[in-house]
Design a protein around this motif. Structure first.
Motif, PDB file in Angstrom:
ATOM      1  N   ARG A  72     -12.748 -17.590  50.198  1.00  0.00           N
ATOM      2  CA  ARG A  72     -13.760 -18.136  49.300  1.00  0.00           C
ATOM      3  C   ARG A  72     -14.926 -17.174  49.088  1.00  0.00           C
ATOM      4  O   ARG A  72     -15.970 -17.564  48.582  1.00  0.00           O
ATOM      5  N   MET A  74     -17.171 -14.067  47.487  1.00  0.00           N
ATOM      6  CA  MET A  74     -17.509 -13.744  46.105  1.00  0.00           C
ATOM      7  C   MET A  74     -16.600 -12.650  45.554  1.00  0.00           C
ATOM      8  O   MET A  74     -16.347 -12.583  44.356  1.00  0.00           O
ATOM      9  N   ASP A  90     -14.218  -9.362  41.270  1.00  0.00           N
ATOM     10  CA  ASP A  90     -13.442 -10.605  41.292  1.00  0.00           C
ATOM     11  C   ASP A  90     -12.228 -10.425  40.382  1.00  0.00           C
ATOM     12  O   ASP A  90     -12.375 -10.216  39.176  1.00  0.00           O
ATOM     13  N   ASN A 104     -12.760 -20.312  37.166  1.00  0.00           N
ATOM     14  CA  ASN A 104     -14.101 -20.202  37.736  1.00  0.00           C
ATOM     15  C   ASN A 104     -14.398 -18.738  38.030  1.00  0.00           C
ATOM     16  O   ASN A 104     -13.526 -17.999  38.490  1.00  0.00           O
ATOM     17  N   THR A 106     -18.022 -17.669  39.349  1.00  0.00           N
ATOM     18  CA  THR A 106     -18.870 -17.699  40.538  1.00  0.00           C
ATOM     19  C   THR A 106     -19.896 -18.810  40.411  1.00  0.00           C
ATOM     20  O   THR A 106     -20.141 -19.338  39.322  1.00  0.00           O
ATOM     21  N   SER A 107     -20.501 -19.153  41.530  1.00  0.00           N
ATOM     22  CA  SER A 107     -21.577 -20.138  41.561  1.00  0.00           C
ATOM     23  C   SER A 107     -22.840 -19.554  40.929  1.00  0.00           C
ATOM     24  O   SER A 107     -23.184 -18.386  41.159  1.00  0.00           O
ATOM     25  N   ARG A 110     -25.212 -18.545  43.732  1.00  0.00           N
ATOM     26  CA  ARG A 110     -24.780 -17.338  44.443  1.00  0.00           C
ATOM     27  C   ARG A 110     -25.053 -16.091  43.604  1.00  0.00           C
ATOM     28  O   ARG A 110     -25.529 -15.076  44.117  1.00  0.00           O
ATOM     29  N   LEU A 111     -24.783 -16.179  42.305  1.00  0.00           N
ATOM     30  CA  LEU A 111     -25.038 -15.036  41.427  1.00  0.00           C
ATOM     31  C   LEU A 111     -26.535 -14.749  41.332  1.00  0.00           C
ATOM     32  O   LEU A 111     -26.955 -13.582  41.356  1.00  0.00           O
ATOM     33  N   PHE A 122     -21.846  -7.784  39.857  1.00  0.00           N
ATOM     34  CA  PHE A 122     -20.717  -8.698  40.007  1.00  0.00           C
ATOM     35  C   PHE A 122     -19.752  -8.413  38.858  1.00  0.00           C
ATOM     36  O   PHE A 122     -20.073  -8.642  37.692  1.00  0.00           O
ATOM     37  N   GLN A 163     -20.742 -23.927  38.326  1.00  0.00           N
ATOM     38  CA  GLN A 163     -19.836 -22.783  38.358  1.00  0.00           C
ATOM     39  C   GLN A 163     -19.761 -22.142  36.978  1.00  0.00           C
ATOM     40  O   GLN A 163     -19.489 -22.828  35.987  1.00  0.00           O
TER      41      GLN A 163
END
Length: 221
Positions: A72, A74, A90, A104, A106-107, A110-111, A122, A163
């Motif tokens: 899980r 990133m 990713d 999805n 990323t959150s 989180r980003l 990212f 998300q």
């Protein structure tokens, strides 16, 4: 951002896209009759191939390459470059003959935390493929930071803080060398619309289950 990644603010990333495509298409058939129709199996196979070969693909562009991350996490892959920029990658795969696919990315939370540091990137590595018998043929590779993806092809899903998702993998819109500042401000504006809508939905659900509770309280054992 005072200084930007030479990989993405030049033509280097396009050359990397081509190298990734060639490496993947140069592999022996990695699918079987039992896995050819499984997107997860294809995705896992592509990720494994890239994990083994990515250090060679980036060559002298990257330092401290890693492909060891929790399920899980990133990133699937990560590396630093000689200028000190840190890239988490990713990997996404997309079968082109599917009608609809909404992965999805990323959150949002989180980003937002990750992008507090301007040296962090990212990166979405999206691999589009077709299947002929048991062979996956790679047709297109995107290797871009998330801020190069236009909000016209992104959406926000209701999971956790929210998300970021590709709305439809068949419809990718890029803005090369896009401003991260503008992209992140647009993310915030989108969330200012998204969260009130979610609150409204939650209030409706609360009212519904108040009725459900009242219904069950009237029942006899």
């Amino acid at each position: 951002m005072s200084k930007k990644s030479n990989i993405f603010y030049s033509e280097i990333y396009k050359k990397l896209e081509q190298k990734i495509l060639e490496v993947l298409n140069g592999q022996p058939d990695f699918l079987s009759v039992s896995t050819v129709n499984s997107p997860r199996a294809v995705g896992d196979a592509v990720q494994d191939i890239l994990a083994v070969n990515f250090e060679k693909i980036i060559d002298n562009l990257g330092l401290d390459y890693s492909a060891k991350f929790a399920r899980r996490a990133m990133a699937d892959l990560a590396f630093k470059d000689k200028d000190g920029f840190y890239y988490v990658v990713d990997v996404k795969t997309h079968r082109l003959d599917t009608v609809f696919n909404m992965p999805n990315l990323t959150s949002v939370e989180r980003l937002a935390r990750f992008y507090e540091d301007d040296s962090n990137y990212f990166v979405i590595l999206k691999v589009d493929y077709e299947v002929t018998k048991t062979k996956a043929i790679i047709k297109k590779v995107h290797f871009v930071p998330i801020e190069f993806l236009s909000w016209k092809c992104l959406t926000i899903g209701a999971l956790g803080w929210g998300q970021i998702q590709i709305a439809n993998s068949n419809n990718i819109k890029l803005i090369p060398q896009n401003s991260r500042k503008k992209w992140m401000i647009q993310l915030c504006n989108n969330l200012f619309e998204f969260y009130p809508n979610e609150i409204s939905k939650i209030n409706e659900r609360i009212l519904y289950f108040k009725k459900v509770k009242a219904f069950w309280k009237k029942k006899t054992e």
